[in-house]
Design a protein around this motif. Structure first.
Motif, mmCIF file in Angstrom:
data_model
loop_
_atom_site.group_PDB
_atom_site.id
_atom_site.type_symbol
_atom_site.label_atom_id
_atom_site.label_comp_id
_atom_site.label_asym_id
_atom_site.label_seq_id
_atom_site.Cartn_x
_atom_site.Cartn_y
_atom_site.Cartn_z
ATOM 1 N N ASN A 20 0.825 -1.211 0.000
ATOM 2 C CA ASN A 20 0.000 0.000 0.000
ATOM 3 C C ASN A 20 0.859 1.261 0.000
ATOM 4 O OD1 ASN A 20 -2.352 -1.486 -0.020
ATOM 5 N ND2 ASN A 20 -2.685 -1.338 2.183
ATOM 6 N N VAL A 21 1.961 1.234 0.734
ATOM 7 C CA VAL A 21 2.862 2.390 0.777
ATOM 8 C C VAL A 21 3.507 2.595 -0.592
ATOM 9 C CG1 VAL A 21 5.032 3.262 1.758
ATOM 10 C CG2 VAL A 21 3.262 2.340 3.264
ATOM 11 N N GLU A 22 3.928 1.525 -1.234
ATOM 12 C CA GLU A 22 4.526 1.642 -2.569
ATOM 13 C C GLU A 22 3.508 2.201 -3.567
ATOM 14 O OE1 GLU A 22 7.727 1.354 -3.439
ATOM 15 O OE2 GLU A 22 8.058 1.043 -1.297
ATOM 16 N N GLU A 27 1.235 7.014 -6.589
ATOM 17 C CA GLU A 27 0.148 7.988 -6.721
ATOM 18 C C GLU A 27 0.650 9.396 -6.437
ATOM 19 O OE1 GLU A 27 -2.965 6.633 -4.129
ATOM 20 O OE2 GLU A 27 -3.435 4.911 -5.396
ATOM 21 N N LEU A 28 1.530 9.533 -5.454
ATOM 22 C CA LEU A 28 2.067 10.850 -5.107
ATOM 23 C C LEU A 28 2.902 11.431 -6.239
ATOM 24 C CD1 LEU A 28 2.980 10.146 -1.404
ATOM 25 C CD2 LEU A 28 1.327 11.842 -2.210
ATOM 26 N N LYS A 29 3.587 10.580 -6.973
ATOM 27 C CA LYS A 29 4.370 11.066 -8.112
ATOM 28 C C LYS A 29 3.469 11.699 -9.163
ATOM 29 C CE LYS A 29 8.152 7.761 -7.740
ATOM 30 N NZ LYS A 29 8.806 6.605 -8.375
ATOM 31 N N ASN A 30 2.227 11.235 -9.243
ATOM 32 C CA ASN A 30 1.288 11.743 -10.242
ATOM 33 C C ASN A 30 0.414 12.880 -9.727
ATOM 34 O OD1 ASN A 30 2.095 9.893 -12.278
ATOM 35 N ND2 ASN A 30 0.922 8.303 -11.245
ATOM 36 N N GLU A 31 0.474 13.140 -8.434
ATOM 37 C CA GLU A 31 -0.300 14.226 -7.820
ATOM 38 C C GLU A 31 0.305 15.572 -8.230
ATOM 39 O OE1 GLU A 31 -3.388 15.212 -5.045
ATOM 40 O OE2 GLU A 31 -2.620 13.179 -5.237
ATOM 41 N N LYS A 32 -0.536 16.544 -8.498
ATOM 42 C CA LYS A 32 -0.056 17.889 -8.834
ATOM 43 C C LYS A 32 -0.538 18.866 -7.766
ATOM 44 C CE LYS A 32 1.831 16.851 -12.799
ATOM 45 N NZ LYS A 32 2.265 15.512 -12.512
ATOM 46 N N ILE A 33 0.403 19.617 -7.200
ATOM 47 C CA ILE A 33 0.094 20.635 -6.204
ATOM 48 C C ILE A 33 0.493 21.975 -6.798
ATOM 49 C CG2 ILE A 33 0.583 21.477 -3.882
ATOM 50 C CD1 ILE A 33 1.322 18.511 -3.215
ATOM 51 N N VAL A 34 -0.462 22.888 -6.848
ATOM 52 C CA VAL A 34 -0.235 24.199 -7.455
ATOM 53 C C VAL A 34 -0.374 25.267 -6.379
ATOM 54 C CG1 VAL A 34 -1.006 25.834 -9.214
ATOM 55 C CG2 VAL A 34 -1.176 23.368 -9.641
ATOM 56 N N VAL A 45 4.458 24.581 -9.268
ATOM 57 C CA VAL A 45 3.762 23.302 -9.372
ATOM 58 C C VAL A 45 4.733 22.212 -8.943
ATOM 59 C CG1 VAL A 45 2.574 21.686 -10.908
ATOM 60 C CG2 VAL A 45 2.392 24.159 -11.317
ATOM 61 N N SER A 46 4.273 21.348 -8.044
ATOM 62 C CA SER A 46 5.104 20.221 -7.625
ATOM 63 C C SER A 46 4.295 18.944 -7.718
ATOM 64 C CB SER A 46 5.615 20.410 -6.190
ATOM 65 O OG SER A 46 4.624 20.068 -5.249
ATOM 66 N N ASP A 47 5.012 17.821 -7.619
ATOM 67 C CA ASP A 47 4.300 16.560 -7.484
ATOM 68 C C ASP A 47 4.014 16.344 -6.000
ATOM 69 O OD1 ASP A 47 6.623 15.525 -6.289
ATOM 70 O OD2 ASP A 47 7.201 14.356 -8.041
ATOM 71 N N GLY A 48 3.351 15.267 -5.683
ATOM 72 C CA GLY A 48 2.979 14.998 -4.301
ATOM 73 C C GLY A 48 4.147 14.702 -3.390
ATOM 74 N N LEU A 49 5.310 14.441 -3.963
ATOM 75 C CA LEU A 49 6.501 14.182 -3.156
ATOM 76 C C LEU A 49 7.316 15.449 -2.918
ATOM 77 C CD1 LEU A 49 7.584 10.800 -4.760
ATOM 78 C CD2 LEU A 49 6.494 11.149 -2.538
ATOM 79 N N LYS A 92 -1.825 10.276 2.177
ATOM 80 C CA LYS A 92 -1.689 9.029 1.407
ATOM 81 C C LYS A 92 -1.145 7.901 2.281
ATOM 82 C CE LYS A 92 -2.786 10.107 -2.892
ATOM 83 N NZ LYS A 92 -3.913 9.520 -3.575
ATOM 84 N N ILE A 93 -0.153 8.209 3.097
ATOM 85 C CA ILE A 93 0.426 7.179 3.958
ATOM 86 C C ILE A 93 -0.588 6.744 5.009
ATOM 87 C CG2 ILE A 93 2.245 6.675 5.642
ATOM 88 C CD1 ILE A 93 3.097 6.732 2.671
ATOM 89 N N SER A 94 -1.361 7.683 5.505
ATOM 90 C CA SER A 94 -2.413 7.344 6.454
ATOM 91 C C SER A 94 -3.401 6.373 5.822
ATOM 92 C CB SER A 94 -3.130 8.613 6.914
ATOM 93 O OG SER A 94 -4.210 8.296 7.760
ATOM 94 N N GLN A 95 -3.774 6.657 4.578
ATOM 95 C CA GLN A 95 -4.691 5.766 3.868
ATOM 96 C C GLN A 95 -4.051 4.399 3.626
ATOM 97 O OE1 GLN A 95 -6.032 7.685 0.265
ATOM 98 N NE2 GLN A 95 -6.638 9.529 1.361
ATOM 99 N N ALA A 96 -2.769 4.398 3.286
ATOM 100 C CA ALA A 96 -2.083 3.149 2.948
ATOM 101 C C ALA A 96 -1.844 2.264 4.164
ATOM 102 C CB ALA A 96 -0.750 3.451 2.263
ATOM 103 N N THR A 97 -1.596 2.891 5.314
ATOM 104 C CA THR A 97 -1.228 2.123 6.498
ATOM 105 C C THR A 97 -2.366 1.948 7.484
ATOM 106 O OG1 THR A 97 -0.492 4.083 7.710
ATOM 107 C CG2 THR A 97 1.157 2.925 6.364
#
Length: 110
Positions: A20-22, A27-34, A45-49, A92-97
């Motif tokens: 789930n973490v992987e 997913e975070l790599k594909n997230e866009k934060i503006v 603009v950054s990715d989720g990481l 995301k980590i909260s959701q994964a774990t």
């Protein structure tokens, strides 16, 4: 006496969390934060990481007299996008774990 059935179940859960973490990382790599600061004069603009993918600067800031303003706006935008990406990672980590968000921020998974 040790119950190996419990150990097997624990190992299975650990593997599931790892998967789930992987998945969350991908997913975070594909997230866009503006983030826009200065009334939209600087946009980051950054990715989720937290990796900065794009930067836009209003041309009016590109002169010597506006350098201090530009510098302040860039710092503000980069810091804000970094903070937002940390929030996205924690979620995301909260959701994964299955851990609460404040707990998932610890451990240096990212």
């Amino acid at each position: 006496m040790f119950n190996f059935g419990n150990l097997a179940e624990l190992m299975k859960q650990a593997q599931s969390i790892k998967e789930n973490v992987e998945k969350a990382k991908e997913e975070l790599k594909n997230e866009k934060i503006v983030v826009e600061v200065g009334g939209g004069m600087v946009k980051v603009v950054s990715d989720g990481l937290g990796t900065v993918l794009d930067l836009e600067i209003d041309k009016s800031l590109l002169n010597e007299n506006e350098y201090p303003v530009l510098k302040d706006l860039l710092i503000a935008a980069i810091n804000e996008v970094s903070e937002r990406s940390k929030e996205v990672v924690a979620d995301k980590i909260s959701q994964a774990t299955g851990l609460p968000m404040n707990m998932s921020k610890f451990g240096g998974m990212f």
